[in-house]
Design a protein around this motif. Structure first.
Motif, PDB file in Angstrom:
ATOM      1  N   UNK A  75       7.934   1.834   3.678  1.00 51.11           N
ATOM      2  CA  UNK A  75       6.679   2.521   3.985  1.00 51.11           C
ATOM      3  C   UNK A  75       5.706   2.412   2.815  1.00 51.11           C
ATOM      4  N   UNK A  76       6.198   2.584   1.600  1.00 49.42           N
ATOM      5  CA  UNK A  76       5.332   2.527   0.411  1.00 49.42           C
ATOM      6  C   UNK A  76       4.689   1.165   0.232  1.00 49.42           C
ATOM      7  N   UNK A  77       5.360   0.110   0.665  1.00 54.95           N
ATOM      8  CA  UNK A  77       4.846  -1.243   0.485  1.00 54.95           C
ATOM      9  C   UNK A  77       3.840  -1.667   1.553  1.00 54.95           C
ATOM     10  N   UNK A  78       3.579  -0.820   2.526  1.00 61.67           N
ATOM     11  CA  UNK A  78       2.600  -1.151   3.564  1.00 61.67           C
ATOM     12  C   UNK A  78       1.183  -1.090   3.010  1.00 61.67           C
ATOM     13  N   UNK A  79       0.322  -1.982   3.492  1.00 57.87           N
ATOM     14  CA  UNK A  79      -1.098  -1.901   3.143  1.00 57.87           C
ATOM     15  C   UNK A  79      -1.656  -0.600   3.694  1.00 57.87           C
ATOM     16  N   UNK A  80      -2.460   0.064   2.910  1.00 58.11           N
ATOM     17  CA  UNK A  80      -3.093   1.298   3.356  1.00 58.11           C
ATOM     18  C   UNK A  80      -2.256   2.548   3.139  1.00 58.11           C
ATOM     19  N   UNK A  81      -1.047   2.393   2.606  1.00 58.88           N
ATOM     20  CA  UNK A  81      -0.205   3.559   2.326  1.00 58.88           C
ATOM     21  C   UNK A  81      -0.308   3.877   0.841  1.00 58.88           C
ATOM     22  N   UNK A  82      -0.739   5.098   0.561  1.00 59.77           N
ATOM     23  CA  UNK A  82      -0.870   5.530  -0.828  1.00 59.77           C
ATOM     24  C   UNK A  82       0.464   6.037  -1.373  1.00 59.77           C
ATOM     25  N   UNK A  83       1.169   6.819  -0.554  1.00 62.92           N
ATOM     26  CA  UNK A  83       2.426   7.410  -1.007  1.00 62.92           C
ATOM     27  C   UNK A  83       3.315   7.682   0.191  1.00 62.92           C
ATOM     28  N   UNK A  84       4.595   7.444   0.009  1.00 66.48           N
ATOM     29  CA  UNK A  84       5.563   7.753   1.059  1.00 66.48           C
ATOM     30  C   UNK A  84       6.791   8.377   0.408  1.00 66.48           C
ATOM     31  N   UNK A  85       7.269   9.457   0.993  1.00 69.70           N
ATOM     32  CA  UNK A  85       8.502  10.087   0.521  1.00 69.70           C
ATOM     33  C   UNK A  85       9.395  10.354   1.727  1.00 69.70           C
ATOM     34  N   UNK A  86      10.682  10.133   1.542  1.00 67.80           N
ATOM     35  CA  UNK A  86      11.655  10.389   2.599  1.00 67.80           C
ATOM     36  C   UNK A  86      12.723  11.307   2.022  1.00 67.80           C
ATOM     37  N   UNK A  87      12.898  12.465   2.649  1.00 68.80           N
ATOM     38  CA  UNK A  87      13.884  13.447   2.221  1.00 68.80           C
ATOM     39  C   UNK A  87      15.093  13.342   3.150  1.00 68.80           C
ATOM     40  N   UNK A  88      16.193  12.832   2.605  1.00 68.61           N
ATOM     41  CA  UNK A  88      17.399  12.627   3.409  1.00 68.61           C
ATOM     42  C   UNK A  88      17.957  13.936   3.944  1.00 68.61           C
ATOM     43  N   UNK A  89      18.007  14.959   3.100  1.00 70.84           N
ATOM     44  CA  UNK A  89      18.597  16.235   3.502  1.00 70.84           C
ATOM     45  C   UNK A  89      17.832  16.898   4.646  1.00 70.84           C
ATOM     46  N   UNK A  90      16.516  16.830   4.610  1.00 73.38           N
ATOM     47  CA  UNK A  90      15.681  17.438   5.656  1.00 73.38           C
ATOM     48  C   UNK A  90      15.392  16.484   6.797  1.00 73.38           C
ATOM     49  N   UNK A  91      15.763  15.193   6.610  1.00 67.09           N
ATOM     50  CA  UNK A  91      15.493  14.138   7.600  1.00 67.09           C
ATOM     51  C   UNK A  91      14.004  14.021   7.896  1.00 67.09           C
ATOM     52  N   UNK A  92      13.200  14.221   6.852  1.00 63.06           N
ATOM     53  CA  UNK A  92      11.743  14.208   6.996  1.00 63.06           C
ATOM     54  C   UNK A  92      11.116  13.126   6.121  1.00 63.06           C
ATOM     55  N   UNK A  93      10.065  12.539   6.653  1.00 63.57           N
ATOM     56  CA  UNK A  93       9.255  11.589   5.885  1.00 63.57           C
ATOM     57  C   UNK A  93       7.835  12.126   5.837  1.00 63.57           C
ATOM     58  N   UNK A  94       7.183  11.938   4.708  1.00 65.21           N
ATOM     59  CA  UNK A  94       5.780  12.302   4.554  1.00 65.21           C
ATOM     60  C   UNK A  94       5.061  11.080   4.002  1.00 65.21           C
ATOM     61  N   UNK A  95       3.987  10.682   4.692  1.00 64.69           N
ATOM     62  CA  UNK A  95       3.253   9.475   4.315  1.00 64.69           C
ATOM     63  C   UNK A  95       1.775   9.805   4.199  1.00 64.69           C
ATOM     64  N   UNK A  96       1.192   9.439   3.058  1.00 67.36           N
ATOM     65  CA  UNK A  96      -0.252   9.556   2.862  1.00 67.36           C
ATOM     66  C   UNK A  96      -0.810   8.146   3.038  1.00 67.36           C
ATOM     67  N   UNK A  97      -1.692   7.988   4.035  1.00 69.57           N
ATOM     68  CA  UNK A  97      -2.166   6.653   4.369  1.00 69.57           C
ATOM     69  C   UNK A  97      -3.649   6.639   4.717  1.00 69.57           C
ATOM     70  N   UNK A  98      -4.211   5.449   4.732  1.00 72.07           N
ATOM     71  CA  UNK A  98      -5.600   5.224   5.114  1.00 72.07           C
ATOM     72  C   UNK A  98      -5.638   5.039   6.627  1.00 72.07           C
ATOM     73  N   UNK A  99      -6.269   5.977   7.323  1.00 71.25           N
ATOM     74  CA  UNK A  99      -6.254   5.933   8.789  1.00 71.25           C
ATOM     75  C   UNK A  99      -7.050   4.758   9.361  1.00 71.25           C
ATOM     76  N   UNK A 100      -7.850   4.081   8.527  1.00 69.30           N
ATOM     77  CA  UNK A 100      -8.564   2.893   9.009  1.00 69.30           C
ATOM     78  C   UNK A 100      -7.696   1.643   8.906  1.00 69.30           C
ATOM     79  N   UNK A 101      -6.573   1.747   8.185  1.00 74.34           N
ATOM     80  CA  UNK A 101      -5.697   0.589   7.997  1.00 74.34           C
ATOM     81  C   UNK A 101      -4.372   0.765   8.753  1.00 74.34           C
ATOM     82  N   UNK A 102      -3.809   1.956   8.708  1.00 72.34           N
ATOM     83  CA  UNK A 102      -2.519   2.230   9.343  1.00 72.34           C
ATOM     84  C   UNK A 102      -2.677   3.271  10.439  1.00 72.34           C
ATOM     85  N   UNK A 103      -1.659   3.327  11.305  1.00 70.90           N
ATOM     86  CA  UNK A 103      -1.618   4.361  12.337  1.00 70.90           C
ATOM     87  C   UNK A 103      -0.164   4.761  12.565  1.00 70.90           C
TER      88      UNK A 103
END
Length: 127
Positions: A75-103
């Motif tokens: 996720x972090x290596x995608x164009x338009x993604x500023x930051x991506x974190x994946x929490x294994x214990x919570x099974x959650x991902x949070x991604x900060x991205x450019x909505x004009x580049x990614x969806x």
């Protein structure tokens, strides 16, 4: 007879040395490729009006280093993604991205493609 044994020994030793060198070269190139892939690329700054944060659940992860870390890197290596974190214990991902580049569809496809397409299930999107 002795001469034939000497020649056979030299030929076998030569083949062993040559074949081992090629295997070593393959190993070095594999390590280099993995290092380059693991190195995050530089991202362009996202304009404040285009920045969007998405959180979602990822089912199917079995370990923190193999699954969660790999998905986070993809996720972090995608164009338009500023930051991506994946929490294994919570099974959650949070991604900060450019909505004009990614969806959300692209993010989902990347997570699913990290496995075999069936291993990881993405759900519960929150923007």
């Amino acid at each position: 007879m002795k001469f034939t044994k000497i020649i056979a020994t030299v030929v076998i030793a030569g083949l062993a040395l040559v074949s081992c060198k090629k295997e070593e070269d393959k190993s070095l190139s594999l390590i280099k490729a993995q290092t380059e892939k693991a190195t995050p690329k530089a991202h362009k700054a996202i304009a404040a009006e285009n920045a969007q944060t998405a959180s979602f659940t990822i089912e199917g992860m079995t370990c923190a280093m193999g699954c969660a870390k790999t998905i986070e890197q993809e996720l972090s290596n995608l164009d338009g993604v500023e930051k991506a974190t994946v929490d294994f214990d919570k099974k959650m991902a949070t991604v900060v991205f450019d909505k004009t580049v990614q969806n959300l569809d692209n993010l989902t496809k990347v997570v699913q493609a990290t496995g075999d397409g069936k291993t990881y299930k993405v759900s519960n999107f929150k923007l």
